[in-house]
Every structure is written in C-alpha cells, then in structure tokens.
Write an enzyme that holds these catalytic residues in place. Structure first.
Site, PDB file in Angstrom:
ATOM      1  N   LYS A 173      84.122  -8.426 102.245  1.00 57.15           N
ATOM      2  CA  LYS A 173      85.414  -7.814 102.550  1.00 57.15           C
ATOM      3  C   LYS A 173      85.551  -6.567 101.687  1.00 57.15           C
ATOM      4  O   LYS A 173      85.425  -6.634 100.464  1.00 57.15           O
ATOM      5  CB  LYS A 173      86.536  -8.812 102.239  1.00 57.15           C
TER       6      LYS A 173
ATOM      7  N   GLY B 117      92.567  -3.739 108.238  1.00 56.38           N
ATOM      8  CA  GLY B 117      93.285  -3.016 109.289  1.00 56.38           C
ATOM      9  C   GLY B 117      92.347  -2.229 110.184  1.00 56.38           C
ATOM     10  O   GLY B 117      91.180  -2.596 110.380  1.00 56.38           O
TER      11      GLY B 117
END
Length: 213
Positions: free
Chosen positions: A38, A118
């Site tokens: 991530k 996002g």
C-alpha cells in the site's frame, strides 16, 4: 527484480483493495511469488486495514514485511486525501521512502502489487499527485472501474490521463459490485471493452465478481 504493477481506480471506494487481493491470489495460484503493498494508508492507525483485506482474500496471515512497515510506509489516522492526512500529523510524505520499500520487495518477489490511495490524481503532497509518481517510476497500471452510473466518464478520463503521461495500461478490472441497474452494468461493460479494443489493444480485461471475495 520482480515486476511492479500499480493498482489504481477511477475514484475512491471503487474496489481497488479487493481487486488487489484477488489479483494477488490469482498470481500465487499460478506459481508466482507475489506480495501486495500500500503506497500510503489513511483512516486507520497501526497496520494498514487495506493490507489486512489483501491478506484475508489471499488466505494468509500477516507477513514479516507487513509487521516491519515495508508494505505500507505511511499510515495516517484521518480518513482524507494523503496530503491532508500527512499535514494533520505535521509530516510530509517522502516518496523515496516508498520507492525504496517497493524495490526491497521486488528483490524477493516475482510481483509487487502496489495499491494507491483513491484515484490517479490524488495528491500526496501539495505539489505532487499519484499520477506524477506513477509516471516518474514507469509502473504499468491496473485500473479498477465499476458498474456504477458515471463510471464511463471517470474511466475515460483516467485512461486519457494515463495516455497523456505515457503510462502503460496493463489491465482494466471491471468490478460488478455493487450493481444498481443491470442494464447500465452490461452496457458500461460493453462500451468500455469496445473502447479498450480501439485505443488500448494490448491491455487486458478482468471481470471482478462478488463471489471471488
């Protein structure tokens, strides 16, 4: 060095995390050594909740690289854009730290699936967006889209941004969940596949169904 694929989406909450976990599971089933990462996580403390979802879908426990922070160099508490989340904690995201972590993982795995936060144009500093980072690193993109109304517009804009920045489109993942209108879902799928065939003929297509997670 392993191959790095950057997983992004047409918007927030479009299914990037699930798609990353499912893709990791598929690659592992093909015999590849694969790890997910991530880029940065907002909206939690401690270990990344998105990585936790990856591991659940993969059917594995936390990895040593998760516990030492390599798979998620930045975690911020406030659920907002990374540039703001970092500012609220009086820090700034150093992307060289993220790059170093990715390279460390790529040295030991065949694939590193690097999930963003996002959509493509999300800023992680006041002067830098995720799109800037991907273009600079030269990572191929896996773009996650959905069956929701408005997805055609968001998808075409994201694809145009990749094209203009010289970013390779590896795969488009079509998330079937949630599906509010079956007619819209099927026509959006048809339209986007047609668009890919005409403008991104080398890109792959992947359908993501609820049953896969």
């Amino acid at each position: 060095m392993g191959k790095v694929l950057f997983i992004s989406g047409i918007d927030t909450d479009v299914g990037k995390t699930v798609a990353t976990g499912v893709l990791a599971k598929q690659l592992a089933a093909q015999g590849h050594r694969v790890i997910t990462q991530k880029m940065m996580q907002t909206g939690c403390t401690g270990l990344s909740v998105d990585l936790q979802t990856h591991r659940r879908i993969q059917g594995i426990a936390w990895l040593p690289e998760d516990l030492d922070g390599t798979t998620c160099p930045y975690v911020f508490a406030h659920p907002c854009s990374p540039h703001l989340a970092a500012a609220l904690e009086q820090t700034e995201i150093d992307d060289t730290r993220i790059t170093a972590a990715t390279e460390q993982l790529a040295a030991h795995y065949d694939y590193v699936l690097l999930e963003g936060a996002g959509g493509l144009a999300v800023p992680y500093r006041d002067d830098t967006t995720t799109l800037d980072y991907i273009a600079r690193q030269g990572y191929p993109v896996v773009l996650v889209t959905s069956a929701k109304l408005g997805s055609i517009n968001h998808t075409l804009l994201s694809l145009a941004a990749c094209y203009m920045r010289g970013i390779t489109l590896d795969t488009v993942v079509y998330n079937h969940y949630p599906c509010g209108d079956q007619l819209i879902k099927e026509d959006t799928r048809r339209y986007l596949r047609q668009h890919l065939a005409a403008h991104f003929p080398l890109a792959k297509w992947m359908d993501l169904a609820f049953t896969e997670w």
